[in-house]
Design a protein around this motif. Structure first.
Motif, mmCIF file in Angstrom:
data_model
loop_
_atom_site.group_PDB
_atom_site.id
_atom_site.type_symbol
_atom_site.label_atom_id
_atom_site.label_comp_id
_atom_site.label_asym_id
_atom_site.label_seq_id
_atom_site.Cartn_x
_atom_site.Cartn_y
_atom_site.Cartn_z
ATOM 1 N N VAL A 1 0.801 -1.005 -0.540
ATOM 2 C CA VAL A 1 0.089 -0.225 0.332
ATOM 3 C C VAL A 1 1.076 1.093 0.393
ATOM 4 N N TRP A 2 0.346 2.150 -0.332
ATOM 5 C CA TRP A 2 0.806 3.251 -0.498
ATOM 6 C C TRP A 2 0.632 4.552 0.612
ATOM 7 N N LEU A 3 2.038 4.798 1.565
ATOM 8 C CA LEU A 3 1.635 4.882 2.647
ATOM 9 C C LEU A 3 3.077 6.410 2.597
ATOM 10 N N THR A 4 2.261 7.630 3.117
ATOM 11 C CA THR A 4 3.380 8.400 3.409
ATOM 12 C C THR A 4 4.050 8.407 4.562
ATOM 13 N N PRO A 5 4.779 8.629 5.026
ATOM 14 C CA PRO A 5 5.569 8.774 6.874
ATOM 15 C C PRO A 5 4.578 9.229 7.347
ATOM 16 N N ALA A 6 3.875 10.014 7.551
ATOM 17 C CA ALA A 6 2.994 10.927 8.255
ATOM 18 C C ALA A 6 1.953 9.556 8.303
ATOM 19 N N ASP B 1 7.925 -1.035 5.756
ATOM 20 C CA ASP B 1 7.794 -0.105 5.118
ATOM 21 C C ASP B 1 8.490 -0.880 4.288
ATOM 22 N N TRP B 2 7.648 0.080 2.848
ATOM 23 C CA TRP B 2 8.440 -0.613 1.326
ATOM 24 C C TRP B 2 9.042 -0.209 0.374
ATOM 25 N N GLY B 3 10.262 0.895 0.289
ATOM 26 C CA GLY B 3 10.911 1.256 0.306
ATOM 27 C C GLY B 3 10.306 2.819 0.166
ATOM 28 N N GLU B 4 10.023 4.055 -0.339
ATOM 29 C CA GLU B 4 9.586 5.042 0.055
ATOM 30 C C GLU B 4 8.080 5.764 0.178
ATOM 31 N N GLY B 5 7.737 5.637 0.654
ATOM 32 C CA GLY B 5 6.355 5.912 0.684
ATOM 33 C C GLY B 5 5.381 4.844 0.209
ATOM 34 N N ALA B 6 5.455 4.397 1.231
ATOM 35 C CA ALA B 6 5.272 2.400 0.956
ATOM 36 C C ALA B 6 5.204 1.719 1.799
ATOM 37 N N THR C 1 1.112 7.500 11.864
ATOM 38 C CA THR C 1 -0.398 7.797 12.667
ATOM 39 C C THR C 1 -0.791 5.709 12.591
ATOM 40 N N LEU C 2 -0.474 5.266 11.436
ATOM 41 C CA LEU C 2 -1.046 3.146 12.084
ATOM 42 C C LEU C 2 0.035 2.836 13.557
#
Lengths: 341, 341, 341, 341
Positions: free
Chosen positions: B288-293, B307-312, B297-298
């Motif tokens: 899933v795409w997920l910003t660091p912020a 994490d899956w690379g940056e932003g995911a 939050t999660l």
């Protein structure tokens, strides 16, 4: 009552409890809390900094150890009846990418310093001949005999002089130490051992031995071993269940308790089989002369074991037995009377 | 609640019970009563004669399978993001003694027939170039997508035409079958698969996958695999504890029950994460795409994942979850609102 | 007149004379007087202490070099069209015992620093992923292009920063240096190269390349390479005949004279084929667009060469040619007129 | 006059002429006209269809032969003083990916059928022990003795009964046949040999032995060997120069002429050294008892040779000698008088 092999025996209760106790969510592979305790547990036990890794089997432990000590073009000095020579389907050749096993004779599967020295002397130092790079011994040996600290140290001195790595296959290390009554350190790193395959499964474990690295090169070798472990498909997804078994063995002395029980059972049988013993009984294995008729007599009474060539048998005792529990077999052996070879 | 990996999850209770149930004296290695039932259990499940072996890990299963199908000078057609390429530290190269992995691109870590054909066509049939000798696919794929029986069969047809072996890495085979709702046979041997790595550990087991051989060469290949298993130090002394786990998985449908639970949990999260999905969710993994912020939050709410690379991020569900139990995370994802890539 | 391959050409007279000149009794293997001169000859040529070994083929030279730089669980960064990837039947995998070739794209078979850096960055530093341990480049490349000293140095800097070995396949090293007009040192060890496969056979030799070791680890690596050479059956009984060929090449500048001749011939053809060139012509290979009809026209006039896929051809010039001798082909190409792709 | 090794001797003139005669443009690797004649030349010589490949060295020939006959987990029955055991730096282990050499004793480096049978009988048919898969013998042996056709056939029968491949290291095959006076076929395929390393270099060649495949599996094994040859970097770019040497040897009987000359020289020395011989002299090697003082006496007269342990020496004659040319050494040995061991 079976005396086939210590592998045939159930898991000891403390190990089963440890498996249940590790049944929590944690990080995969060896990133868990149990695996993290191995270095410390073995450093305590061996009174020196130790790098420790769980590994599924003794064959894998031995092979990875040798791969850390010997290049593909090198040779490993060992006994011609060593497990690595006769019972691992060439696993050391697989892991070392073709290194040679330089198999030497010796009574009771023990390497003798003079034979080792003579073998080393016979190697020409040119590129045509395989250079020795390691020595590997088994303690207790494949015939149930035990190297003393001095005997190990004599080989360790040769290893040091010739720049060879020194490995000990300790599938029955617990039985050896229980027999010797020495500190584990005395018969390993203090005697020159670099890497020890520390056996747990024959001693009551389910799956998982420990591969131990001693001395100044322990970090580098353990890092390389970690690569071999992964590359060989031995880095289990849920390593905590292996680590927990090993910790249960070593953190409270269970490994020695179990070995003492098995050794005691073996001694009881050895006393009964005096005059029939192919080798002195120092650990938990007996090799006894037994005619086919005698073997049949014992089996008819419910005792089971493997034949050992013609007219002989191998009996292995285990953690779940002791002198008392094997008394019926001792009595049955005594009842066979004098052995006529 | 963790979504790191199905490896991080405890063992499912039926498997733990099976381990306890196997805790009896029996012959060592694979000479026991549990190991003897594997062929039958898998032959029933797959509706065809199957040779089955327990093996410690998926990496070992995959590597031994490839060693049975591909000579050292051959190549294995596979996806460039296949586990055998990126996450096994070169294990296939170790077991095959240097065979080449012919890594190809494709969406969702799926091999496409046209790309495979083009790769095969580009190989000159002389001794200078590595000849392809096998195809390996992963089902469900490393991105949680599932090959249908027709998709597998299309690759199987290529394998047949070119005389290539065909292997399936089924680390999450249960999740694939649970998604497809087909017979296990439909997506394996009926579609041309020769050897299947049948995963158990991610699906609730402790240690032990099954390596399955189909078709007329199954006996010969299994015999060779048995040699590799021993030679690699994977023939456990007490194999009954592995066999029992595997039997517990497959004899009563536990493997599918567990996979359905994990898939259901993943679907619930996928619904919540619509608009954020990097790949369709067909098994038990979500990318899933997920910003660091958003990730922070999660995590602040107690949900953990990689994490899956940056932003995911990658989230993996497991047998112990279902749609209901992961509802809190689903709600938390929904609460993040619309994702701005 | 053939343009198949520089391999198809006879031996140059000076090399044949050197073979005859070595036809005396001497010690076997590399214990002879000719072999003893190699270190000195190459140390002079490269203006630095060099360890040099004769080795039969470029494939063996490359593979032994990589085995010295990369462990079995490591990876070698290289171009996806490198000879080691596409034309050695997996030899690097054989010699390195399964190391991975990390093949990257790039125009003209040249590695680009940014692509290399990105590949290195993508490797997780855990035991699951294959760590890069070496970079290998070919100079001149498989498409007849030449890395400049600066271009090599840029890759050498990456190798240094990441602790990677750096190997150059110099099957056509002479052609590269002839093109560059630099000192051999400038494009090798001064730019970070650790090991160079120095080609002789394509440049007029019969059998025998030189494997050159630079830098502080040259002694240790050469000693290890000597083991590989023997172990691979490459330690010829009468090595003096190989050493003599190599000395004939390098002691009096023959290697550069021959390469200049071949390069000159290639340039003459390149001028004629302007507008048809797939790659700039910097060494002795031309890759030209040529319709089947055009190819047939040239072949009808007695010029022979290999097709290079559809609508293209590869032409290789050699030491026995020069601009003048290939003028007939140049004229014939010009006569084909403008190429319509 | 040197008696170090047949490797120390120059090339015989006919071979040098053949090299010059092959100095034409032709296709690379083994695509040339000379290489194409090998199958025919050896089929004629051996009176049966033969697949033949040139290969650089005896070590490579032996290793590739064994790789064709023995899987990585298998074993090769051989003599403990065989070249493959003591003088190839583990090359068979490299090419077979770790197969075991099962080294047996025997006088004069000859394998005895009874010892072979006993070794085979001792192997348990389970996965724990390495199964024998091939027998390899050297003819003439490393001690200059010759197996007769009957002796080879006795081993060939064992190989057949046990399903083992059968290889002959024929580094000095010419000397063996010259001694026996039999057809080459009689001591090879008619006696069960599958693959023969046919030596040329010790017999007057520069570089290049022949690897010969007999029997119904010859095509398949030669195809596999071709892969190993390439993969090991042994597929020379200009193979015609090797093929031409081999053809010069076998097409006109040069191989036997040369061997007869060397054998004759050896016999002349053997007659002179009666009473000093460690082994019967049947080929071109003599192992003689020689005190350090005696050795010094001979060396002072200009005769050179290798010591063979303490109080002994090895003398090797070659193609360029005969009984007459070695008469001075024969006289010098006689002049030493009676040997007191």
């Amino acid at each position: 009552m079976h005396f086939f092999s210590d592998n045939a025996t159930p898991i000891c209760p403390q190990v089963m409890a440890a498996i249940a106790g590790a049944d929590h969510a944690d990080h995969g592979y060896d990133g868990d809390a149990w695996s993290a305790r191995l270095d410390g547990a073995f450093s305590d036990l061996f009174e020196t900094p130790v790098k420790a890794q769980w590994i599924a089997t003794g064959t894998a432990a031995n092979s990875i150890a040798l791969a850390c000590l010997c290049p593909p073009y090198g040779g490993v000095i060992c006994h011609e009846e060593a497990h690595i020579v006769v019972d691992e389907c060439g696993a050391p050749g697989f892991y070392t990418h073709g290194a040679s096993l330089m198999a030497l004779p010796g009574v009771g599967a023990k390497l003798l310093p003079d034979i080792v020295k003579a073998r080393l002397k016979a190697i020409r130092p040119d590129v045509h001949q395989v250079p020795a790079r390691a020595i590997s011994i088994t303690n207790a040996t494949e015939y149930g005999m035990v190297y003393t600290p001095d005997e190990v140290a004599a080989l360790g001195e040769i290893a040091k002089v010739h720049g060879l790595g020194f490995h000990m296959d300790g599938a029955r290390f617990a039985n050896a130490v229980a027999h010797l009554g020495c500190a584990p350190a005395d018969v390993t790193w203090r005697a020159g051992i670099n890497i020890l395959s520390f056996g747990c499964v024959k001693n009551g474990g389910m799956v998982g031995e420990a591969l131990l690295f001693f001395g100044p090169e322990r970090e580098a070798r353990a890092a390389e071993a970690a690569r071999w472990r992964k590359r060989a498909g031995h880095l289990f997804s849920k390593g905590r269940y292996l680590a927990a078994q090993i910790l249960a063995m070593v953190e409270d002395g269970l490994w020695l308790d179990n070995a003492r029980a098995a050794n005691g059972a073996a001694q009881a049988l050895a006393d009964a089989a005096a005059g029939r013993l192919m080798h002195p009984v120092e650990a938990n294995e007996l090799f006894v002369w037994l005619t086919p008729a005698e073997a049949a007599t014992l089996r008819a009474q419910g005792f089971d074991f493997y034949d050992w060539g013609e007219g002989a048998a191998r009996l292995v005792t285990n953690w779940s037995q002791d002198a008392q529990s094997v008394a019926p077999l001792a009595a049955a052996i005594r009842a066979l009377g004098h052995h006529d070879a």
